[in-house]
Design a protein around this motif. Structure first.
Motif, PDB file in Angstrom:
ATOM      1  N   UNK A  43       5.639   3.657  -3.175  1.00  9.80           N
ATOM      2  CA  UNK A  43       4.795   3.656  -4.362  1.00  9.80           C
ATOM      3  C   UNK A  43       3.461   4.341  -4.110  1.00  9.80           C
ATOM      4  N   UNK A  44       2.850   4.045  -2.949  1.00  5.08           N
ATOM      5  CA  UNK A  44       1.554   4.629  -2.619  1.00  5.08           C
ATOM      6  C   UNK A  44       1.415   4.712  -1.105  1.00  5.08           C
ATOM      7  N   UNK A  45       0.475   5.556  -0.666  1.00  5.69           N
ATOM      8  CA  UNK A  45       0.229   5.701   0.767  1.00  5.69           C
ATOM      9  C   UNK A  45      -1.240   6.010   0.987  1.00  5.69           C
ATOM     10  N   UNK A  46      -1.719   5.586   2.148  1.00  7.52           N
ATOM     11  CA  UNK A  46      -3.051   5.949   2.606  1.00  7.52           C
ATOM     12  C   UNK A  46      -2.900   6.611   3.959  1.00  7.52           C
ATOM     13  N   UNK A  47      -3.584   7.728   4.138  1.00  9.26           N
ATOM     14  CA  UNK A  47      -3.612   8.421   5.412  1.00  9.26           C
ATOM     15  C   UNK A  47      -5.023   8.364   5.955  1.00  9.26           C
ATOM     16  N   UNK A  48      -5.173   7.899   7.177  1.00 14.72           N
ATOM     17  CA  UNK A  48      -6.494   7.772   7.791  1.00 14.72           C
ATOM     18  C   UNK A  48      -6.534   8.638   9.039  1.00 14.72           C
ATOM     19  N   UNK A  77     -12.316   5.765  10.909  1.00 13.32           N
ATOM     20  CA  UNK A  77     -11.569   4.870  11.782  1.00 13.32           C
ATOM     21  C   UNK A  77     -10.747   3.901  10.945  1.00 13.32           C
ATOM     22  N   UNK A  78      -9.568   3.602  11.417  1.00 12.36           N
ATOM     23  CA  UNK A  78      -8.663   2.700  10.709  1.00 12.36           C
ATOM     24  C   UNK A  78      -9.328   1.373  10.377  1.00 12.36           C
ATOM     25  N   UNK A  79     -10.082   0.820  11.303  1.00 14.87           N
ATOM     26  CA  UNK A  79     -10.691  -0.493  11.077  1.00 14.87           C
ATOM     27  C   UNK A  79     -11.712  -0.464   9.947  1.00 14.87           C
ATOM     28  N   UNK A  80     -12.312   0.698   9.695  1.00 10.83           N
ATOM     29  CA  UNK A  80     -13.289   0.827   8.608  1.00 10.83           C
ATOM     30  C   UNK A  80     -12.632   1.107   7.265  1.00 10.83           C
ATOM     31  N   UNK A  81     -11.526   1.816   7.273  1.00 13.66           N
ATOM     32  CA  UNK A  81     -11.010   2.401   6.049  1.00 13.66           C
ATOM     33  C   UNK A  81      -9.824   1.690   5.422  1.00 13.66           C
ATOM     34  N   UNK A  82      -8.941   1.117   6.217  1.00 10.54           N
ATOM     35  CA  UNK A  82      -7.743   0.498   5.656  1.00 10.54           C
ATOM     36  C   UNK A  82      -8.116  -0.818   4.985  1.00 10.54           C
ATOM     37  N   UNK A  83      -7.360  -1.162   3.947  1.00 10.98           N
ATOM     38  CA  UNK A  83      -7.658  -2.397   3.222  1.00 10.98           C
ATOM     39  C   UNK A  83      -6.376  -3.040   2.721  1.00 10.98           C
ATOM     40  N   UNK A  84      -6.398  -4.341   2.614  1.00  8.13           N
ATOM     41  CA  UNK A  84      -5.247  -5.049   2.080  1.00  8.13           C
ATOM     42  C   UNK A  84      -4.104  -5.086   3.064  1.00  8.13           C
ATOM     43  N   UNK A  85      -2.902  -5.180   2.534  1.00  8.09           N
ATOM     44  CA  UNK A  85      -1.708  -5.245   3.368  1.00  8.09           C
ATOM     45  C   UNK A  85      -0.752  -4.129   2.992  1.00  8.09           C
ATOM     46  N   UNK A  86       0.044  -3.727   3.965  1.00  4.63           N
ATOM     47  CA  UNK A  86       0.980  -2.631   3.800  1.00  4.63           C
ATOM     48  C   UNK A  86       2.382  -3.116   4.120  1.00  4.63           C
ATOM     49  N   UNK A  87       3.378  -2.410   3.637  1.00  7.56           N
ATOM     50  CA  UNK A  87       4.761  -2.758   3.923  1.00  7.56           C
ATOM     51  C   UNK A  87       5.317  -1.999   5.116  1.00  7.56           C
ATOM     52  N   UNK A  88       4.770  -0.823   5.382  1.00  9.45           N
ATOM     53  CA  UNK A  88       5.252   0.006   6.488  1.00  9.45           C
ATOM     54  C   UNK A  88       4.057   0.663   7.175  1.00  9.45           C
ATOM     55  N   UNK A  89       4.108   0.743   8.512  1.00  9.46           N
ATOM     56  CA  UNK A  89       3.146   1.464   9.355  1.00  9.46           C
ATOM     57  C   UNK A  89       1.734   0.927   9.201  1.00  9.46           C
ATOM     58  N   UNK A  90       1.484  -0.277   9.688  1.00  4.87           N
ATOM     59  CA  UNK A  90       0.127  -0.782   9.539  1.00  4.87           C
ATOM     60  C   UNK A  90      -0.190  -1.871  10.542  1.00  4.87           C
ATOM     61  N   UNK A  91      -1.465  -2.019  10.784  1.00  4.18           N
ATOM     62  CA  UNK A  91      -1.943  -3.136  11.555  1.00  4.18           C
ATOM     63  C   UNK A  91      -2.155  -4.309  10.594  1.00  4.18           C
TER      64      UNK A  91
END
Length: 142
Positions: A43-48, A77-91
């Motif tokens: 549905x959606x993706x984020x690239x960092x 940096x991933x720790x600054x930019x990613x938010x919420x939860x993901x279904x694939x490829x995430x911390x």
């Protein structure tokens, strides 16, 4: 997509993406994995990425592939930019989500497996191709 680490991830995405997922591509580079996930039905993706050139390139590649409206590319940096939860490829994994770790040299496989287990991830599959390893893990249900 010809390097072993990229092709291992692409093959894994082809199997895991069923439709509707929220995907994180950490260290997105050209954006190939995020774009592939979207093309496969995510549905959606984020690239960092920490490299501003990669961020620009990934955005341009998303536009060329008709998925710019569903790919958010972030510089930093991933720790600054990613938010919420993901279904694939995430911390920041949702319960039951999959984590794909690639770019691992085969001599370090056991060390990486131990680290993933220590982080609370359960390795469910290990794939190898010409000296490179891809490990697919699952976050246990909360």
């Amino acid at each position: 997509g010809t390097h072993e680490t990229t092709s291992l991830c692409l093959e894994t995405l082809d199997r895991l993406v069923k439709g509707g997922e929220r995907v994180l591509d950490s260290g997105t580079g050209s954006g190939i994995l995020a774009i592939a996930a979207l093309k496969l039905g995510a549905d959606s993706a984020e690239g960092v990425d920490i490299d501003p050139m990669c961020v620009r390139t990934a955005g341009e590649n998303a536009a060329r592939n008709g998925v710019a409206d569903r790919l958010k590319v972030l510089d930093g940096d991933l720790s600054d930019k990613a938010s919420g939860q993901y279904n694939i490829i995430a911390v920041l994994l949702a319960p039951g989500a999959r984590f794909i770790a690639s770019g691992i040299i085969d001599e370090r496989k056991d060390e990486v497996l131990a680290g993933l287990k220590a982080a609370g991830l359960e390795p469910v599959e290990v794939k190898e191709k010409r000296g490179w390893v891809c490990i697919i893990c699952e976050k246990k249900e909360a």
